[in-house]
Design an enzyme around this catalytic site. Structure first.
Site, PDB file in Angstrom:
ATOM      1  N   TYR A  20       0.740  -1.241  -0.052  1.00  0.00           N
ATOM      2  CA  TYR A  20      -0.182   0.072   0.063  1.00  0.00           C
ATOM      3  C   TYR A  20       0.771   1.427  -0.057  1.00  0.00           C
ATOM      4  CZ  TYR A  20      -3.562  -3.287   1.061  1.00  0.00           C
ATOM      5  OH  TYR A  20      -4.520  -4.484   0.982  1.00  0.00           O
ATOM      6  N   TYR A 151     -12.101  -7.098   6.409  1.00  0.00           N
ATOM      7  CA  TYR A 151     -10.938  -7.489   5.403  1.00  0.00           C
ATOM      8  C   TYR A 151     -10.694  -8.541   5.121  1.00  0.00           C
ATOM      9  CZ  TYR A 151      -6.454  -7.281   3.495  1.00  0.00           C
ATOM     10  OH  TYR A 151      -5.406  -7.402   2.466  1.00  0.00           O
ATOM     11  N   ASP A 261     -13.355 -16.347   8.069  1.00  0.00           N
ATOM     12  CA  ASP A 261     -12.151 -15.928   7.948  1.00  0.00           C
ATOM     13  C   ASP A 261     -11.351 -15.734   9.101  1.00  0.00           C
ATOM     14  OD1 ASP A 261      -9.508 -14.617   7.200  1.00  0.00           O
ATOM     15  OD2 ASP A 261     -10.594 -13.202   5.761  1.00  0.00           O
ATOM     16  N   LYS A 290      -1.818 -16.708   7.574  1.00  0.00           N
ATOM     17  CA  LYS A 290      -0.780 -15.972   8.469  1.00  0.00           C
ATOM     18  C   LYS A 290       0.133 -16.966   9.315  1.00  0.00           C
ATOM     19  CE  LYS A 290      -2.350 -11.216   7.761  1.00  0.00           C
ATOM     20  NZ  LYS A 290      -3.654 -10.965   7.284  1.00  0.00           N
TER      21      LYS A 290
END
Ligand SMILES: *Cc1c(COP(=O)(O)O)cnc(C)c1O
Length: 454
Positions: A20, A151, A261, A290
């Site tokens: 980003y 997200y 998620d 992750k």
């Protein structure tokens, strides 16, 4: 070292993109070493800073850098083979990993798709849901119900279920977002004594609105997607577990798949092995990533129940019974071998669900340590809220964080953080000592106080 570092930082700028960021944003530090909870940062001015990684490399490095067991697992697998295609072939690391995941997963998640990153596992979950509805005779169900403030990754379909305002929808609007959103659930606080505090009336209003939006769109929906209890990159927002029970009921009533998620929350981070366990809810589909490999390699997994797999297997849909996804590096043996070692460290000899599993004591200690270490920040003029859930500690400010300044002061006080929006937050490696948690807390308090008002 300093000359090399300056050179490295200069060579990076304009050459490499960072997350980003604009191409010329570059990086402020280079990393020269990492061990345990600490990384060594070179600032290009001759300064070398050994700091505690408060981010655990974005939720992933739970057992710390250069963990001996994970290093050994990686070396051993490299000496066998690092990669082989998964099409038509299998290998011990993949089978072992899938068996471990099934054994520790909540509910009845018995089938595993290995993906190469969290975003891809979300894509696969969404594909699965569409194919499932198609195979169940409901091909018209092609949209998803998601929570505002969520997200789920950066690929296109994952992006479409991220928060429609704060997410990246606007930038990519021409490619279309066609999902249905529920309001962000009300905030909750998990107290040190283990209670959940929230505004019950606000939750009732949310529930009524959620049920009505779902009913209105039921005929076009394939599934519900959420981050259970803790919305991460969408704002470090903690919400009441009861929300998950409501989503489960909505899914059952309208025959939608409930997709959780757990890419950030999984493997103990919130104080439960998986965050859905706060509500005792059994999902139809779950994504993990992750921390799966203890932060060593990119790997994720999508898991589903036999009910879902059976419906797919019936081959009633237009695409037959095959799940239409298959990345080149699917089931990468090196990543799977390290993931097995990481899960073994979490679970201990008695298994991940046992009372004596190492992750339990580690995360409980993080929670106690973070509550104490971040408490002084509550007194700062610039601070709006301090909240802790499991191994996650959040300081929310009254204004957007001045990221570069806060980061610099935190590094000077021994901590690496990567704030965003109005949030300075940490989710340290599980091996962080009490002393290291104290350093993290004081570094954050110093940084926020110095930059945003004491
Ligand atoms: C990080 C994250 C993802 C995306 O995972 P990547 O490995 O970065 O693709 C998806 N969902 C949640 C909740 C995440 O935190």
């Amino acid at each position: 070292m300093s000359v090399d570092t300056m050179d490295l930082l200069a060579r990076d700028s304009g050459l490499l993109w960072h997350p980003y960021a604009s191409l010329d944003a570059g990086a402020r530090y280079s990393v020269s070493a990492a061990r345990g909870s600490r990384i060594t940062l070179e600032d290009g001015q001759g300064g070398s800073h050994e700091v505690i990684d408060g981010m655990a490399s974005w939720w992933s490095m739970v057992h710390g850098y250069r963990n001996p067991a994970l290093d050994a697992a990686a070396h051993a697998q490299i000496d066998r083979f690092s990669h082989v295609m998964f099409g038509g072939l299998t290998h011990e690391p993949a089978v072992e990993l899938a068996e471990r995941l099934v054994a520790m997963a909540p509910g009845d998640l018995q089938h595993v798709f290995l993906a190469d990153s969290g975003s891809i596992s979300v894509e696969v979950a969404l594909k699965l849901a569409l194919q499932y509805q198609d195979a169940s005779g409901k091909p018209e169900r092609q949209r998803f119900l998601a929570l505002r403030g969520g997200y789920h990754g950066d690929t296109f379909a994952a992006m479409s279920i991220c928060d429609p305002v704060d997410g990246m929808h606007a930038a990519f609007a021409p490619l279309g977002s066609r999902q249905v959103f529920l309001p962000r659930p009300p905030a909750a606080r998990h107290t040190g004594s283990g209670d959940w505090e929230f505004d019950a009336e606000e939750l009732e209003r949310w529930e009524a609105e959620a049920r009505s939006i779902a009913a209105e769109h039921a005929g076009e929906l394939a599934g519900i997607v959420c981050e259970p209890v803790l919305q991460g990159a969408g704002g470090m927002h903690i919400y009441p577990p009861r929300v998950l029970n409501v989503l489960r009921e909505i899914a059952d009533r309208h025959e939608l798949l409930l997709i959780v998620d757990e890419i950030a929350t999984g493997f103990g981070r919130t104080g439960k092995l998986f965050a859905v366990e706060w509500a005792g809810v059994e999902p139809d589909v779950m994504c993990v990533g992750k921390a799966l490999t203890g932060g060593y390699l990119s790997l994720a997994a999508m898991m589903c129940t036999p009910k879902v797999a059976r419906a797919m297997g019936s081959g009633g849909g237009s695409s037959g019974s095959a799940l239409l996804h298959g990345p080149t590096f699917m089931g990468n043996p090196l990543a799977c071998a390290v993931a097995c070692a990481s899960l073994d460290l979490l679970a201990g000899p008695d298994g991940a669900g046992s009372g004596s599993a190492p992750w339990r004591a580690q995360v409980a200690r993080l929670e106690r340590g973070l509550r104490t270490a971040l408490e002084p920040a509550r007194e700062l003029a610039g601070v709006k809220d301090v909240r802790v859930l499991g191994g996650v500690g959040v300081i929310q400010l009254h204004e957007p964080v001045r990221v570069a300044e806060v980061t610099r002061v935190a590094v000077e006080h021994g901590a690496w953080v990567r704030p965003f929006r109005d949030l300075v937050y940490v989710m340290p490696p599980y091996i962080c000592t009490d002393d290291e948690l104290r350093v993290l807390g004081s570094a954050l308090t110093e940084a926020v106080g110095a930059v945003h008002g004491a």
